[in-house]
Write a protein that holds these residues in place. Sequence first.
Motif, PDB file in Angstrom:
ATOM      1  N   TRP A   9       3.433   5.411  -4.596  1.00 31.37           N
ATOM      2  CA  TRP A   9       2.515   4.444  -5.207  1.00 31.37           C
ATOM      3  C   TRP A   9       2.328   4.835  -6.668  1.00 31.37           C
ATOM      4  CZ3 TRP A   9      -3.223   3.634  -3.265  1.00 31.37           C
ATOM      5  CH2 TRP A   9      -3.781   2.521  -3.915  1.00 31.37           C
ATOM      6  N   ILE A  10       2.660   3.928  -7.586  1.00 31.67           N
ATOM      7  CA  ILE A  10       2.569   4.195  -9.023  1.00 31.67           C
ATOM      8  C   ILE A  10       1.555   3.266  -9.658  1.00 31.67           C
ATOM      9  CG2 ILE A  10       3.828   4.354 -11.208  1.00 31.67           C
ATOM     10  CD1 ILE A  10       6.432   4.538  -9.580  1.00 31.67           C
ATOM     11  N   THR A  11       0.540   3.821 -10.316  1.00 28.81           N
ATOM     12  CA  THR A  11      -0.377   2.997 -11.098  1.00 28.81           C
ATOM     13  C   THR A  11       0.122   2.939 -12.542  1.00 28.81           C
ATOM     14  OG1 THR A  11      -1.865   4.826 -11.731  1.00 28.81           O
ATOM     15  CG2 THR A  11      -2.302   3.713  -9.633  1.00 28.81           C
ATOM     16  N   GLY A  12      -0.359   1.954 -13.280  1.00 27.88           N
ATOM     17  CA  GLY A  12       0.113   1.770 -14.652  1.00 27.88           C
ATOM     18  C   GLY A  12       1.600   1.491 -14.683  1.00 27.88           C
ATOM     19  N   ALA A  13       2.072   0.728 -13.700  1.00 26.49           N
ATOM     20  CA  ALA A  13       3.518   0.553 -13.502  1.00 26.49           C
ATOM     21  C   ALA A  13       4.102  -0.656 -14.215  1.00 26.49           C
ATOM     22  CB  ALA A  13       3.823   0.438 -12.007  1.00 26.49           C
ATOM     23  N   SER A  14       3.289  -1.390 -14.970  1.00 27.06           N
ATOM     24  CA  SER A  14       3.786  -2.626 -15.576  1.00 27.06           C
ATOM     25  C   SER A  14       4.527  -2.410 -16.884  1.00 27.06           C
ATOM     26  CB  SER A  14       2.626  -3.605 -15.800  1.00 27.06           C
ATOM     27  OG  SER A  14       1.621  -3.023 -16.600  1.00 27.06           O
ATOM     28  N   SER A  15       4.448  -1.199 -17.454  1.00 30.18           N
ATOM     29  CA  SER A  15       5.128  -0.927 -18.726  1.00 30.18           C
ATOM     30  C   SER A  15       5.265   0.576 -18.934  1.00 30.18           C
ATOM     31  CB  SER A  15       4.346  -1.535 -19.900  1.00 30.18           C
ATOM     32  OG  SER A  15       3.075  -0.920 -20.026  1.00 30.18           O
ATOM     33  N   MET A  76      -1.948   1.364   2.039  1.00 28.58           N
ATOM     34  CA  MET A  76      -1.528   2.067   3.248  1.00 28.58           C
ATOM     35  C   MET A  76      -0.885   1.123   4.261  1.00 28.58           C
ATOM     36  SD  MET A  76      -2.091   5.262   2.801  1.00 28.58           S
ATOM     37  CE  MET A  76      -2.913   6.215   1.518  1.00 28.58           C
ATOM     38  N   ALA A  77      -1.322  -0.134   4.254  1.00 26.76           N
ATOM     39  CA  ALA A  77      -0.803  -1.112   5.215  1.00 26.76           C
ATOM     40  C   ALA A  77       0.576  -1.644   4.832  1.00 26.76           C
ATOM     41  CB  ALA A  77      -1.785  -2.271   5.347  1.00 26.76           C
ATOM     42  N   LEU A  78       0.944  -1.538   3.562  1.00 27.00           N
ATOM     43  CA  LEU A  78       2.193  -2.148   3.095  1.00 27.00           C
ATOM     44  C   LEU A  78       3.430  -1.521   3.730  1.00 27.00           C
ATOM     45  CD1 LEU A  78       1.317  -2.616  -0.688  1.00 27.00           C
ATOM     46  CD2 LEU A  78       1.603  -4.416   1.028  1.00 27.00           C
ATOM     47  N   PHE A  79       3.466  -0.171   3.775  1.00 24.95           N
ATOM     48  CA  PHE A  79       4.612   0.531   4.362  1.00 24.95           C
ATOM     49  C   PHE A  79       4.198   1.503   5.453  1.00 24.95           C
ATOM     50  CE2 PHE A  79       6.237  -0.428   0.002  1.00 24.95           C
ATOM     51  CZ  PHE A  79       7.331  -1.205   0.365  1.00 24.95           C
ATOM     52  N   GLY A  80       2.960   1.403   5.908  1.00 26.62           N
ATOM     53  CA  GLY A  80       2.489   2.301   6.949  1.00 26.62           C
ATOM     54  C   GLY A  80       2.025   3.640   6.444  1.00 26.62           C
ATOM     55  N   GLY A  81       1.702   3.739   5.165  1.00 25.32           N
ATOM     56  CA  GLY A  81       1.222   4.989   4.592  1.00 25.32           C
ATOM     57  C   GLY A  81       1.734   5.183   3.183  1.00 25.32           C
ATOM     58  N   VAL A  82       1.291   6.268   2.543  1.00 25.15           N
ATOM     59  CA  VAL A  82       1.741   6.655   1.201  1.00 25.15           C
ATOM     60  C   VAL A  82       2.022   8.146   1.225  1.00 25.15           C
ATOM     61  CG1 VAL A  82       1.034   6.958  -1.208  1.00 25.15           C
ATOM     62  CG2 VAL A  82       0.507   4.814  -0.032  1.00 25.15           C
ATOM     63  N   ASP A  83       3.136   8.553   0.641  1.00 23.71           N
ATOM     64  CA  ASP A  83       3.490   9.977   0.581  1.00 23.71           C
ATOM     65  C   ASP A  83       3.157  10.603  -0.767  1.00 23.71           C
ATOM     66  OD1 ASP A  83       4.825  10.171   3.229  1.00 23.71           O
ATOM     67  OD2 ASP A  83       6.210   8.730   2.336  1.00 23.71           O
ATOM     68  N   ILE A  84       3.359   9.840  -1.838  1.00 27.44           N
ATOM     69  CA  ILE A  84       3.109  10.343  -3.189  1.00 27.44           C
ATOM     70  C   ILE A  84       2.305   9.297  -3.957  1.00 27.44           C
ATOM     71  CG2 ILE A  84       4.129  11.130  -5.363  1.00 27.44           C
ATOM     72  CD1 ILE A  84       6.671  11.854  -3.821  1.00 27.44           C
ATOM     73  N   LEU A  85       1.179   9.713  -4.522  1.00 22.66           N
ATOM     74  CA  LEU A  85       0.412   8.850  -5.415  1.00 22.66           C
ATOM     75  C   LEU A  85       0.621   9.339  -6.832  1.00 22.66           C
ATOM     76  CD1 LEU A  85      -1.702   6.704  -6.191  1.00 22.66           C
ATOM     77  CD2 LEU A  85      -3.477   8.431  -5.752  1.00 22.66           C
ATOM     78  N   ILE A  86       1.174   8.481  -7.679  1.00 20.75           N
ATOM     79  CA  ILE A  86       1.369   8.822  -9.086  1.00 20.75           C
ATOM     80  C   ILE A  86       0.286   8.121  -9.897  1.00 20.75           C
ATOM     81  CG2 ILE A  86       2.931   8.780 -11.061  1.00 20.75           C
ATOM     82  CD1 ILE A  86       5.265   8.873  -9.142  1.00 20.75           C
ATOM     83  N   ASN A  87      -0.715   8.895 -10.312  1.00 19.08           N
ATOM     84  CA  ASN A  87      -1.824   8.392 -11.122  1.00 19.08           C
ATOM     85  C   ASN A  87      -1.366   8.320 -12.585  1.00 19.08           C
ATOM     86  OD1 ASN A  87      -4.221   8.166  -9.316  1.00 19.08           O
ATOM     87  ND2 ASN A  87      -3.812  10.335  -8.963  1.00 19.08           N
TER      88      ASN A  87
END
Length: 264
Positions: A9-15, A76-87
């Motif tokens: 999961w990556i935030t600030g991912a639009s640019s 969490m519902a999109l792929f059944g969980g998250v392994d890495i959160l990139i803030n």
Amino acid sequence: MSFLNTVIWITGASSGIGKALAIEFSQQNVKLIVSSRKKADLELVKNACKFPSNVEILVLDLEDHTSLQGKTAEAMALFGGVDILINNGGISQRSFALDTDIAVDKRMMDVNYIGTVALTKAVLPYFIEKKRGHFVITTSIVGKIGTPLRSSYAASKHALHGFFDSLRAEVHKDHIHVTLVCPGFVSTNISFNALTGDGSPQQKIDAATQNGIDPARFAKLMVKAIQNKKEEVYIGGFKERLAVVVKRFFPKVLSKMIRKLSVT
């Protein structure tokens, strides 16, 4: 370590860095969740990825702290969980401390620090429950070294180091990793969107930023640091990385160097 089928999961991912990370990770056939406030730009990022069908868009605003619990449940519902959160989401600032309205200082902390911490706290119980996970935080060399025109930005990034160094010690027993990534100058639009003293965007790109590392190259180096589970890494030009060393061993020398920096 292979990232195959890892959910990232990556935030600030639009640019900028976030976009480059999404494209780089997509080469490894991961499951990606890309987030920012700009849905149209996220669509472009998704289509630029090697496997668009493995990319989900989740619009969020880091400044809307109360929404982040719900957004995390959606993620969490999109792929059944998250392994890495990139803030990675955040904003920058370009103004002298004397000329900076306190509302700008507050917004910088609300987005860069509180927003990141709130999202991390929302994800943390999921990681603890499964006894694994990885938090990655894009801070800045300025998170180690304060420089002119960036007092509020530097403060927000310094705060992230304090929080995540503490968190790393607390969650070690749960096999959760924390990686702090400190960019130097990267050729993105971050300075164009940086807030000035009255809160309006600067609307110009700093020369140093324009001449910085290409985002695609930066992303490759950042992915390698994540793969190796580095605790803290500095990615930038020689002078930026050298400054961290000088700060540690010769702080007065660095202070003199910082005072001579151009502020135009």
